[in-house]
Design a protein around this motif. Structure first.
Motif, PDB file in Angstrom:
ATOM      1  N   LYS A   2       0.853  -1.309  -0.037  1.00  0.00           N
ATOM      2  CA  LYS A   2      -0.015  -0.111  -0.128  1.00  0.00           C
ATOM      3  C   LYS A   2       0.872   1.164  -0.039  1.00  0.00           C
ATOM      4  O   LYS A   2       1.724   1.455   0.873  1.00  0.00           O
ATOM      5  N   ILE A   3       0.440   1.971  -0.849  1.00  0.00           N
ATOM      6  CA  ILE A   3       1.429   3.375  -0.946  1.00  0.00           C
ATOM      7  C   ILE A   3       0.353   4.504  -1.104  1.00  0.00           C
ATOM      8  O   ILE A   3      -0.443   4.365  -1.696  1.00  0.00           O
ATOM      9  N   GLU A  99       8.015   2.524   3.724  1.00  0.00           N
ATOM     10  CA  GLU A  99       7.462   2.632   4.891  1.00  0.00           C
ATOM     11  C   GLU A  99       7.394   4.095   5.046  1.00  0.00           C
ATOM     12  O   GLU A  99       6.376   4.883   5.419  1.00  0.00           O
ATOM     13  N   LYS A 102       3.883   5.050   2.511  1.00  0.00           N
ATOM     14  CA  LYS A 102       2.980   4.003   3.036  1.00  0.00           C
ATOM     15  C   LYS A 102       1.430   4.961   2.965  1.00  0.00           C
ATOM     16  O   LYS A 102       0.403   4.847   2.670  1.00  0.00           O
TER      17      LYS A 102
END
Ligand code: SF4
Length: 141
Positions: A2-3, A99, A102
């Motif tokens: 998920k970005i 990270e 995200k």
């Protein structure tokens, strides 16, 4: 993975000469592969055994550099990376870490940390997706 939204993934970035903020991310780890450790050892001419004894440790079954003074990167000296040509992929792909991308909130924090975001050349959606999948980011410091 998920970005943040695709249309936001066209991002200008250029590492700013003299900045070393991402080498001072206290509380984080610089992970590296055994091949990257060997490359740094060759670059430093220390010998691999000595390098593994002095400069790395195991964190969650992954190889990571030991911390330098004040939790800075052990290879940061006078604001410069002393192993820059052979720095690990983790360093070569900052700030485009999964990270960091995200959520919009996390990316906003990364922008506060990295003055190079918003400057330099435009990275396309495709390039950023490739970097997030592990492709090297070719930027100069
Ligand atoms: S990548 Fe960003 S935070 Fe790291 S040294 Fe370059 S400009 Fe600074």
């Amino acid at each position: 993975m998920k970005i943040i939204k695709t249309e936001q993934l066209k991002i200008r970035f250029e590492c700013i000469n003299g900045c070393s903020n991402c080498c001072r991310l206290s509380g984080g780890y610089v992970y590296l592969t055994e091949d990257e450790a060997a490359a740094i050892a060759r670059f430093m001419e220390t010998g691999e055994d000595l390098f593994l004894n002095w400069f790395v440790r195991w964190i969650d079954e992954k190889l990571a550099l030991v911390d330098g003074p004040e939790e800075n990167c052990i290879f940061l000296e006078d604001g410069k990376c002393t192993v820059y040509p052979v720095r690990p992929k983790q360093c070569r792909t900052y700030p485009f870490w999964p990270e960091n991308m995200k959520t919009n909130e996390r990316w906003a924090l990364t922008k506060q940390m990295c003055p190079g975001i918003g400057k330099g050349r435009l990275f396309s959606t495709e390039e950023i997706a490739a970097i997030l999948k592990g492709k090297d980011l070719d930027s100069e410091r």
